[in-house]
Design a protein around this motif. Structure first.
Motif, PDB file in Angstrom:
ATOM      1  N   GLY A 268       0.823  -1.214   0.000  1.00 18.22           N
ATOM      2  CA  GLY A 268       0.000   0.000   0.000  1.00 18.22           C
ATOM      3  C   GLY A 268       0.850   1.253   0.000  1.00 18.22           C
ATOM      4  N   LYS A 269       2.136   1.113   0.404  1.00 16.29           N
ATOM      5  CA  LYS A 269       3.042   2.284   0.409  1.00 16.29           C
ATOM      6  C   LYS A 269       4.144   2.092  -0.635  1.00 16.29           C
ATOM      7  CE  LYS A 269       2.101   4.021   5.012  1.00 16.29           C
ATOM      8  NZ  LYS A 269       1.287   2.959   5.651  1.00 16.29           N
ATOM      9  N   ILE A 287      -9.560  -1.115   2.936  1.00 20.65           N
ATOM     10  CA  ILE A 287      -9.898  -0.132   3.980  1.00 20.65           C
ATOM     11  C   ILE A 287      -8.657   0.201   4.819  1.00 20.65           C
ATOM     12  CG2 ILE A 287     -11.256   0.181   6.103  1.00 20.65           C
ATOM     13  CD1 ILE A 287     -13.453  -1.572   4.620  1.00 20.65           C
ATOM     14  N   ASN A 288      -7.804  -0.811   5.083  1.00 22.78           N
ATOM     15  CA  ASN A 288      -6.566  -0.593   5.867  1.00 22.78           C
ATOM     16  C   ASN A 288      -5.457   0.063   5.059  1.00 22.78           C
ATOM     17  OD1 ASN A 288      -7.818  -1.915   7.920  1.00 22.78           O
ATOM     18  ND2 ASN A 288      -6.872  -3.904   7.515  1.00 22.78           N
ATOM     19  N   GLY A 289      -5.676   0.247   3.768  1.00 18.99           N
ATOM     20  CA  GLY A 289      -4.663   0.883   2.922  1.00 18.99           C
ATOM     21  C   GLY A 289      -3.609  -0.068   2.379  1.00 18.99           C
ATOM     22  N   GLU A 290      -3.795  -1.382   2.574  1.00 17.78           N
ATOM     23  CA  GLU A 290      -2.769  -2.337   2.105  1.00 17.78           C
ATOM     24  C   GLU A 290      -3.032  -2.832   0.687  1.00 17.78           C
ATOM     25  OE1 GLU A 290      -1.251  -4.146   6.342  1.00 17.78           O
ATOM     26  OE2 GLU A 290      -2.784  -5.273   5.254  1.00 17.78           O
ATOM     27  N   GLU A 291      -4.249  -2.654   0.195  1.00 20.30           N
ATOM     28  CA  GLU A 291      -4.576  -3.076  -1.174  1.00 20.30           C
ATOM     29  C   GLU A 291      -5.235  -1.905  -1.894  1.00 20.30           C
ATOM     30  OE1 GLU A 291      -6.354  -6.932  -1.679  1.00 20.30           O
ATOM     31  OE2 GLU A 291      -6.739  -6.551  -3.798  1.00 20.30           O
ATOM     32  N   THR A 330     -12.807  -0.085  -4.272  1.00 17.27           N
ATOM     33  CA  THR A 330     -11.629   0.722  -3.922  1.00 17.27           C
ATOM     34  C   THR A 330     -11.916   1.369  -2.569  1.00 17.27           C
ATOM     35  OG1 THR A 330     -12.536   2.688  -4.973  1.00 17.27           O
ATOM     36  CG2 THR A 330     -11.155   1.257  -6.361  1.00 17.27           C
ATOM     37  N   LYS A 331     -11.017   2.230  -2.112  1.00 20.90           N
ATOM     38  CA  LYS A 331     -11.232   2.856  -0.792  1.00 20.90           C
ATOM     39  C   LYS A 331     -12.519   3.691  -0.774  1.00 20.90           C
ATOM     40  CE  LYS A 331      -7.878   6.631  -1.553  1.00 20.90           C
ATOM     41  NZ  LYS A 331      -8.685   7.366  -2.516  1.00 20.90           N
TER      42      LYS A 331
END
Ligand code: AHR
Length: 342
Positions: A268-269, A287-291, A330-331
């Motif tokens: 995610g980063k 939601i956690n920003g990892e995907e 997506t987010k």
């Protein structure tokens, strides 16, 4: 879609008309058959006797992930709702077992078979055996090789997603969200399975439109979380410069996220992970920003499968392919879709 072009286009029609005349059996009651008759005279594909309730075979290829469990639950719920009897078999990821599962359904004289074939080729003999036994087969979620067995002839139809489009949609999102520059590792689904073949085609063709998108490696992860993790860990050692992972399903994406974290990377980063299915774990990873994105591949085949049986019984001419429409997560929309995920 592949087609068998070895016969003159008019030959099947001519042969079908001759057989119809000889057997005087075409156009009988029930079934949407238009392709002539088999030697046993039950239609090509076989017709479906008109009944209020059916004994329906459902041959599932595996049950080792949430997608398969959601599909099976959807089929079972719909059979119950309609008062049909379901003869269910789980092939446990084995093409040989799935062939014998279908043979067992033929021996049990089911009225119709819903088949989710593990690969494009392995189940072709079983499809043809069901046809010979006058049992119509409807393919769901995965297709077979059309040079070996054909819709509206050897089986009724294929109900499933557009896997090429799924791969293309993931690629488009990745191009947009990386500014067209990424070094990609691809985790493929089971070799020879129609979603693996076509998700690869859709994605690989699309990233070629952006010169900065580089495919570092592409390897089979068998649509499996732990295999995806292991393959990712190995490929990461060979390609530490990776900046994006495309997994053909969410299970392998979650496995890849685990491998990346174990290697001290930050999904995610420094590495963007993208995949297909719309599983709950993938939505949570988004939601956690990892995907980044999961393009949906709906497993909810119950209603459309049994509606298709009804249409076939009524004599409706069905298309070769009933295309399942898929969303994407997506987010922006993952939180509100979490409750309906699987
Ligand atoms: O055939 C559909 C695919 O099979 C799903 O995307 C995958 O998760 C499953 O194993």
């Amino acid at each position: 879609m592949k087609r068998n072009t070895s016969l003159h286009p008019s030959m099947p029609i001519v042969i079908g008309m001759l057989v119809c005349v000889m057997l005087a059996a075409c156009g009988g009651s029930g079934g949407g058959s238009t392709g002539g008759t088999t030697a046993s005279g039950c239609g090509s594909p076989p017709q479906l006797a008109k009944k209020d309730h059916y004994k329906v075979g459902f041959s599932q290829n595996a049950s080792n992930n949430p997608w398969r469990l959601a599909e099976t639950a959807s089929i079972k719920a719909e059979a119950d709702k309609r008062g049909d009897t379901l003869v269910y078999a789980d092939a446990a990821n084995s093409g040989d077992k799935q062939v014998s599962d279908v043979q067992s359904m033929i021996a049990q004289k089911v009225d119709v078979i819903l088949l989710a074939p593990i690969t494009e080729k392995a189940l072709v003999p079983a499809v043809l055996q069901a046809k010979t036994a006058c049992i119509p087969v409807i393919l769901i979620d995965r297709d077979v090789d059309h040079t070996l067995a054909q819709p509206n002839k050897d089986y009724v139809t294929f109900i499933g997603s557009d896997f090429v489009q799924q791969g293309k949609r993931v690629a488009d999102w990745l191009i947009q969200n990386t500014g067209g520059k990424a070094k990609i590792i691809e985790l493929e689904g089971t070799t020879g399975a129609s979603p693996a073949i076509n998700r690869k085609k859709g994605f690989d063709d699309e990233i070629k439109t952006a010169s900065g998108m580089v495919l570092l490696a592409s390897q089979d992860g068998d649509f499996n979380r732990d295999t995806g993790r292991k393959v990712m860990a190995t490929l990461l050692q060979a390609h530490p410069d990776v900046t994006a992972v495309y997994a053909h399903n969410d299970e392998m994406a979650i496995g890849a996220i685990t491998a990346l974290k174990a290697a001290g990377r930050h999904p995610g980063k420094d590495v963007i992970v993208v995949s297909i299915d719309g599983e709950k774990d993938a939505l949570n990873a988004i939601i956690n920003g990892e995907e980044g994105i999961s393009v949906q591949s709906s497993p909810f085949f119950g209603p459309v499968s049994f509606d298709t049986i009804d249409k076939y019984k009524a004599g409706t001419k069905l298309p070769d392919w009933i295309v399942v429409q898929d969303m994407q997560f997506t987010k922006d929309n993952a939180p509100q879709n979490l409750a309906n995920s699987f």
